[in-house]
Design an enzyme around this catalytic site. Structure first.
Site, short mmCIF file in Angstrom:
data_model
loop_
_atom_site.label_atom_id
_atom_site.label_comp_id
_atom_site.label_asym_id
_atom_site.label_seq_id
_atom_site.Cartn_x
_atom_site.Cartn_y
_atom_site.Cartn_z
CB VAL A 136 -7.70 3.33 7.72
CG1 VAL A 136 -8.63 4.97 6.90
CG2 VAL A 136 -7.06 3.14 8.94
N GLY A 196 9.60 6.55 6.15
CA GLY A 196 10.52 5.81 7.64
C GLY A 196 10.59 5.32 8.06
CG LEU A 207 -2.52 -1.17 1.42
CD1 LEU A 207 -3.11 -0.78 2.22
CD2 LEU A 207 -2.61 -0.27 0.44
N GLY A 208 2.40 1.37 0.89
CA GLY A 208 2.76 2.42 0.20
C GLY A 208 3.92 2.16 2.10
CB VAL A 239 1.76 0.44 4.84
CG1 VAL A 239 0.38 -0.11 5.52
CG2 VAL A 239 1.89 0.88 5.94
CG ASP A 253 6.50 12.21 10.13
OD1 ASP A 253 6.53 13.57 9.79
OD2 ASP A 253 6.76 11.52 9.55
#
Lengths: 235, 277
Positions: free
Chosen positions: B97, B36, B32-33, B40, B138
């Protein structure tokens, strides 16, 4: 929160260096030589700028002395990774030999290494990195090459040569133009089978490379750290 | 042994980086991505027959993940499960999500009132975390998801040694609740965009993003409350009003009452003059 159980395999050959069983010690030593001789030889050639014959002698004599004196068994994982320990020992070995001003003569019981192959690999490398980075990179190459060879041998033993050949053609070969369809035709299997073979081989490769890494590390903490150094993330 | 080129090694590293889920009840769906802290993935939980998000991080962030798992709040993605991969990395699974990232949501042209209400909702889980001693470190538009009905989820908590993202990072090097407040101020500023905001609203942003941490809101709760006060037409702590501004705000807040009073007075005047005729 639950912790899912994942199996771990193989004991550390670094620990086996201190075994009371001489045969086990020899097997462990052979495994370490297989993982480290090329990175050390190339390191001597590139980082230490040694001539080919000197680098060959340094590599041979290092392992011969390490086996005879059993000083690899003094490794303490609390101080550094085994990889760093070995490189620092090798640095000292090269430095002492330079101070002595003479080439170490090869004695009996030397390990047989294919220096021609290692030499050919150096010729292909043109990038400039620090000595530590160079050693690290060559260690990664050596570990992956070892894992690929182990996977090849196991596939041959299991009669899965076609699956390995597809993995080799698609993931190891630098010709990136090859398609699943072409592989299906070349190996006379359905295209869907190419996908299945690749998926299975990649999974087995992951297992084999981690198994090899577990062998050359001593503790879970060192394994986790070296796993990141080998597979990505921090060097 | 065959030569492995740098490209082949890079590919083998990519192959090895994929979490080995053999023997677990998870099946890989897709990546998904990555950020740092880790990567995921969407994975399928075969036991519960549902898709969940699996975050894979280096082992050093195991403790952080456990802290996050302990934060139970509707605005924080719940952690379902955690464990170790065969390569020593740590993973935890969370609710998958579905929604729009705040940066995308902000560009959809929502009314300012709606943007401010969403912002106030972002402050709630952050305030909850602050009250539990957890700092986000962050916060930025990209780390907030907005659901279909305006529900807000704050993601990517507590990255141990990440300083933050330029534009959201305060000048000081330490990270605490006030540094999160600074980042929230930057989010609020982004949500307001280029439009001319009222002076009180600008004062809220300025106080949240003050270079001196001691002059900022102490925590996200104070900041969120000030934004809600602005929305309710009440005085905000970040701005001292003069008499005229107070009167204007009172008029704005009591518009209906003032209109009724004016209508009543006009009627009385009309009736008065009509009676005199």
């Amino acid at each position: 929160m639950t912790v899912a159980p994942f199996p771990t395999t193989r004991r550390s050959v670094v620990l086996a260096l201190a075994s009371a069983d001489a045969a086990e010690r020899t097997r462990a030593f052979d495994t370490l030589v297989a993982c480290y001789w090329k990175p050390l030889y190339k390191y001597a050639r590139v980082a230490w700028s040694r001539k080919r014959e000197d680098a060959e002698d340094l590599t041979q004599s290092f392992f011969t002395r390490a086996f005879e004196k059993e000083f690899l068994a003094t490794y303490d994982s609390a101080k550094a990774s085994f990889r760093t320990f070995l490189r620092l020992l090798f640095d000292r070995h090269v430095s002492n030999e330079w101070k002595a001003g003479q080439r170490i003569k090869r004695g009996g019981g030397e390990v047989h290494l294919d220096f021609d192959a290692a030499e050919a690999e150096i010729g292909r490398d043109s990038s400039t990195v620090t000595p530590e980075e160079y050693f690290h990179r060559e260690w990664v190459r050596s570990m992956f090459a070892l894992a690929v060879e182990r996977l090849r041998a196991r596939c041959a033993a299991d009669g899965k040569e076609v699956a390995f050949a597809i993995f080799e053609a698609y993931d190891l070969d630098d010709d990136r133009g090859v398609t699943y369809r072409e592989l299906a035709v070349r190996f006379d299997v359905p295209e869907t089978q190419v996908t299945n073979f690749l998926s299975a081989m990649r999974r087995r490769f992951r297992e084999v490379v981690l198994e090899a890494l577990r062998e050359v590390t001593t503790t879970d903490a060192e394994f986790r750290k070296e796993s990141r150094a080998l597979l990505g993330g921090k060097k | 042994m065959n030569w492995l080129s740098d490209d082949a090694i890079a590919r083998l590293r990519d192959i090895s980086e994929q979490p080995d889920l053999t023997g677990s009840h998870y099946e890989m769906v897709r990546e998904l991505g990555r950020g740092g802290m880790g990567i995921v993935y969407e994975v399928r939980d075969a036991r519960l027959e549902r898709s969940v998000a699996m975050k894979v991080v280096d082992d050093e962030w195991r403790a952080e993940a456990k802290i996050i798992a302990a934060l139970e709040h509707p605005g924080i993605v719940p952690v379902h499960d955690a464990g170790e991969l065969p390569d020593g990395r740590f993973y935890y699974t969370m609710k998958l999500v579905r929604g729009v990232r705040l940066d995308a949501w902000a560009s959809q042209g929502h009314a300012r009132t709606e943007r401010l209400r969403v912002f106030a909702r972002i402050c709630e889980p952050v305030a909850f975390a602050h009250s539990n001693g957890v700092v986000h470190r962050d916060l930025k538009l990209e780390n907030v998801m907005v659901g279909e009905f305006g529900a807000v989820l704050v993601m990517d908590w507590g990255v141990a040694d990440i300083a933050g993202t330029p534009g959201y990072m305060p000048p000081e090097t330490t990270r605490d609740a006030r540094s999160d407040v600074y980042a929230l101020g930057a989010i609020l500023k982004s949500l307001l965009g280029e439009e001319a905001a009222p002076r009180t609203l600008r004062a809220i942003v300025e106080r949240a993003m003050d270079n001196d941490p001691s002059k900022r809101y102490e925590n996200a709760r104070e900041l969120g409350d000030d934004v809600l006060r602005f929305l309710d037409g009440e005085p905000v702590s970040a701005y001292r009003e003069n008499l005229l501004e107070r009167a204007a705000r009172w008029l704005g807040r009591n518009r209906v009452l003032v209109a009724l009073l004016l209508a009543y007075l006009v009627m009385r005047v009309i009736v008065f003059f009509w009676m005199r005729l």
